[in-house]
Design an enzyme around this catalytic site. Sequence first.
Site: not given
Ligand code: IMP
Ligand code: MG
Length: 188
Positions: A49, A104, A108, A136
């Site tokens: 990503g 990054e 999320d 987010k």
């Molecule tokens: P976290 O560990 O929950 O912070 O997840 C982060 C990862 O989830 C990011 O690097 C993305 O690969 C994926 N992700 C979270 N939200 C989205 C979104 O809205 N669209 C696409 N990928 C997302």
């Molecule tokens: Mg990612």
Amino acid sequence: MQIADVQDDIEKVLISHDQLEKRLDEVAAQISHDFAGDDDLLLIAVLKGAVNTITSISQKMSIPTPIDFMSISSYGRGTETSGVIKVRSDLTTDVRGRDVLICEDIIDTGVTLDWLRKELKRRGAKSVTIFTLLSKPSRRTVEVPVEYVGFEVPDEFVVGFGLDFNEKYRNLDCIAVLKPSVYEEDAA
Ligand code: IMP
Ligand code: MG
């Protein structure tokens, strides 16, 4: 790929290509200023990503710095991260004694970046700083210090500029929200 090419799948554009470019110019200038003269700086992107983000930010930066990549995955049910993270493909650089800047795509829950920050520290990085294109904040379950944020976005699933839905739309040149019918078709 531009929005007109996938118009039928898109509900709305959240951040246009021009807005992305403008903000990346600003953040690159800030990072270049903050790390001026730092010969130990290493940029790291999380695959896949963050590829667009690291490409763009590194080209806009005015200091010479190496880049490296890491592919990690978090196992869990559905779309939520579980907190159990596995390294699929590792860095080729020894981070010991380096100032590491993680690039990054989106933060999320914070689980991924919390793990990566601690892992790079454990490997002996002198410092770990984070730049995320999108954040987010309403979704955070783990508090992670994030030094540079491109844009805060609402709790909607976004695609484009590296971000995918089932590996599609990564090559869209802006950030957009998909129509619910796209997910429903996929689930059917
Ligand atoms: P976290 O560990 O929950 O912070 O997840 C982060 C990862 O989830 C990011 O690097 C993305 O690969 C994926 N992700 C979270 N939200 C989205 C979104 O809205 N669209 C696409 N990928 C997302
Ligand atoms: Mg990612």
